[in-house]
Design a protein around this motif. Structure first.
Motif, PDB file in Angstrom:
ATOM      1  N   ARG A 149       8.567   2.314  -8.914  1.00 43.55           N
ATOM      2  CA  ARG A 149       7.453   1.494  -8.413  1.00 43.55           C
ATOM      3  C   ARG A 149       6.661   0.904  -9.572  1.00 43.55           C
ATOM      4  N   GLN A 150       6.392   1.717 -10.596  1.00 40.67           N
ATOM      5  CA  GLN A 150       5.618   1.240 -11.742  1.00 40.67           C
ATOM      6  C   GLN A 150       6.342   0.114 -12.477  1.00 40.67           C
ATOM      7  N   GLU A 151       7.657   0.179 -12.542  1.00 40.60           N
ATOM      8  CA  GLU A 151       8.427  -0.902 -13.170  1.00 40.60           C
ATOM      9  C   GLU A 151       8.226  -2.214 -12.412  1.00 40.60           C
ATOM     10  N   PHE A 152       8.234  -2.153 -11.090  1.00 41.33           N
ATOM     11  CA  PHE A 152       7.973  -3.352 -10.285  1.00 41.33           C
ATOM     12  C   PHE A 152       6.554  -3.863 -10.534  1.00 41.33           C
ATOM     13  N   GLU A 203       5.303  -6.294  -4.668  1.00 42.34           N
ATOM     14  CA  GLU A 203       5.872  -6.519  -3.337  1.00 42.34           C
ATOM     15  C   GLU A 203       7.385  -6.303  -3.328  1.00 42.34           C
ATOM     16  N   GLY A 204       8.037  -6.459  -4.480  1.00 48.68           N
ATOM     17  CA  GLY A 204       9.472  -6.205  -4.587  1.00 48.68           C
ATOM     18  C   GLY A 204       9.801  -4.750  -4.296  1.00 48.68           C
ATOM     19  N   TYR A 205       8.961  -3.843  -4.777  1.00 51.13           N
ATOM     20  CA  TYR A 205       9.167  -2.426  -4.475  1.00 51.13           C
ATOM     21  C   TYR A 205       8.983  -2.188  -2.980  1.00 51.13           C
ATOM     22  N   ALA A 206       7.917  -2.761  -2.421  1.00 53.51           N
ATOM     23  CA  ALA A 206       7.666  -2.590  -0.991  1.00 53.51           C
ATOM     24  C   ALA A 206       8.834  -3.123  -0.169  1.00 53.51           C
ATOM     25  N   GLN A 207       9.411  -4.233  -0.603  1.00 54.71           N
ATOM     26  CA  GLN A 207      10.531  -4.824   0.133  1.00 54.71           C
ATOM     27  C   GLN A 207      11.790  -3.978  -0.002  1.00 54.71           C
ATOM     28  N   GLU A 208      12.108  -3.578  -1.208  1.00 52.16           N
ATOM     29  CA  GLU A 208      13.382  -2.913  -1.467  1.00 52.16           C
ATOM     30  C   GLU A 208      13.395  -1.430  -1.107  1.00 52.16           C
ATOM     31  N   TYR A 209      12.272  -0.756  -1.289  1.00 52.38           N
ATOM     32  CA  TYR A 209      12.261   0.690  -1.081  1.00 52.38           C
ATOM     33  C   TYR A 209      11.518   1.116   0.185  1.00 52.38           C
ATOM     34  N   LEU A 210      10.682   0.235   0.714  1.00 53.28           N
ATOM     35  CA  LEU A 210       9.916   0.596   1.912  1.00 53.28           C
ATOM     36  C   LEU A 210      10.243  -0.291   3.115  1.00 53.28           C
ATOM     37  N   ASN A 211      11.122  -1.276   2.928  1.00 56.09           N
ATOM     38  CA  ASN A 211      11.457  -2.227   3.993  1.00 56.09           C
ATOM     39  C   ASN A 211      10.202  -2.850   4.592  1.00 56.09           C
ATOM     40  N   PRO A 229       7.550  -6.243   3.897  1.00 52.79           N
ATOM     41  CA  PRO A 229       7.552  -7.509   3.162  1.00 52.79           C
ATOM     42  C   PRO A 229       6.484  -7.650   2.087  1.00 52.79           C
ATOM     43  N   ILE A 230       5.407  -6.847   2.146  1.00 55.34           N
ATOM     44  CA  ILE A 230       4.371  -6.957   1.126  1.00 55.34           C
ATOM     45  C   ILE A 230       3.972  -5.576   0.624  1.00 55.34           C
ATOM     46  N   SER A 231       3.428  -5.562  -0.548  1.00 47.74           N
ATOM     47  CA  SER A 231       2.858  -4.338  -1.096  1.00 47.74           C
ATOM     48  C   SER A 231       1.429  -4.242  -0.581  1.00 47.74           C
ATOM     49  N   HIS A 232       1.144  -3.227   0.202  1.00 47.13           N
ATOM     50  CA  HIS A 232      -0.188  -3.133   0.803  1.00 47.13           C
ATOM     51  C   HIS A 232      -1.278  -2.944  -0.241  1.00 47.13           C
ATOM     52  N   SER A 233      -0.941  -2.359  -1.368  1.00 49.88           N
ATOM     53  CA  SER A 233      -1.957  -2.197  -2.409  1.00 49.88           C
ATOM     54  C   SER A 233      -2.297  -3.533  -3.060  1.00 49.88           C
ATOM     55  N   GLU A 234      -1.394  -4.509  -2.970  1.00 46.17           N
ATOM     56  CA  GLU A 234      -1.607  -5.821  -3.578  1.00 46.17           C
ATOM     57  C   GLU A 234      -2.010  -6.878  -2.563  1.00 46.17           C
ATOM     58  N   ALA A 235      -1.984  -6.552  -1.283  1.00 44.19           N
ATOM     59  CA  ALA A 235      -2.232  -7.531  -0.227  1.00 44.19           C
ATOM     60  C   ALA A 235      -3.670  -8.041  -0.286  1.00 44.19           C
ATOM     61  N   TYR A 236      -3.843  -9.307   0.047  1.00 42.12           N
ATOM     62  CA  TYR A 236      -5.183  -9.903   0.082  1.00 42.12           C
ATOM     63  C   TYR A 236      -6.019  -9.211   1.155  1.00 42.12           C
ATOM     64  N   PHE A 237      -5.429  -9.060   2.343  1.00 43.18           N
ATOM     65  CA  PHE A 237      -6.090  -8.342   3.428  1.00 43.18           C
ATOM     66  C   PHE A 237      -5.478  -6.949   3.516  1.00 43.18           C
TER      67      PHE A 237
END
Length: 178
Positions: A36-39, A46-54, A56-64
Motif C-alpha cells: 500500500r505504501q508503495e502505491f 487509488e491503485g491499491y484500493a482498486q487492485e487489492y480491495l476491489n 474504485p477509489i482510496s477512501h483515505s484520498e477521496a474528496y468526500f
C-alpha cells in the motif's frame, strides 16, 4: 460475459483496516502495508484500493469521505427556503452496458447542510439529457448547475443555450472540470 459467475474479494477489510486478512498465508499485514505504501509513494493510492480491495477509489484520498454523509432526518424533508443546486456527470449512449448520465440535486438549508433531494440516473441521447435538465429546473428552480466540463458538455452546450432562449427558461450554468 453474462454467463460467468464472478465474485470480488478484498485483501482486507478497508484501506486502513487490516483486520480479517483474506489470504494471510500469501500476504501478512506488514506486507500489505508495504505494498500500500508503495502505491501511496507513487501518488496512486487509488491503485491499491482498486487492485487489492476491489474498490474504485482510496477512501483515505477521496474528496468526500463516508463520514461526511449523515442520514437525512424527517425534518430535513420539510424545511422550506432551500436553495437548490444540481450536478451532472455526462455519458451519452442508449446501449444497455454503457455508463449513465447522472443528475444530483441538493437542497441547502439555512443551516448550511445540503440534503440530496433528487437523483436521476439515465442512459440517453443529447436531447433526452437536455430535456431532463429543463424538467429538473422546472421542479426545483435550481440556483446553479454544475455540469461536468468535457467533450459531451462542449457538444451540447450550444443546444442548451439555444433552448434556453426558445423556452424562456434560463439555467445558471457553471461547468466544472471533473
Amino acid at each position: 460475459n453474462d454467463s460467468w459467475t464472478t465474485k470480488l474479494y478484498k485483501a482486507h477489510n478497508d484501506f486502513d483496516d487490516f483486520s480479517n486478512l483474506l489470504l494471510p498465508e500469501q500476504w501478512n499485514e506488514e506486507e500489505l502495508k508495504q505494498i500500500r505504501q508503495e502505491f501511496i509513494d507513487d501518488g496512486i493510492a487509488e491503485g491499491y484500493a482498486q487492485e487489492y480491495l476491489n474498490d474504485p477509489i482510496s477512501h483515505s484520498e477521496a474528496y468526500f469521505k463516508k463520514e461526511d454523509f449523515l442520514p437525512m432526518e424527517e425534518s430535513h424533508f420539510n424545511r422550506s427556503n432551500k436553495n437548490y443546486y444540481a450536478g451532472i456527470d455526462f455519458a451519452i449512449s442508449d446501449a444497455d452496458k454503457s455508463a449513465y448520465t447522472v443528475f444530483v440535486v441538493g437542497g441547502m438549508g439555512a443551516d448550511g447542510f445540503i440534503d440530496v433531494e433528487h437523483v436521476v440516473r439515465m442512459r440517453g441521447d443529447a436531447d433526452e439529457i437536455i430535456d431532463t435538465m429543463f424538467e429538473i429546473q422546472r421542479q426545483f428552480s435550481v440556483e446553479t448547475w454544475y455540469p461536468e466540463k468535457g467533450q459531451i458538455w462542449l457538444a451540447i452546450e450550444g443546444e442548451i443555450y439555444k433552448r434556453m432562449n426558445t423556452r424562456g427558461i434560463f439555467l445558471n450554468l457553471n461547468p466544472k472540470t471533473p
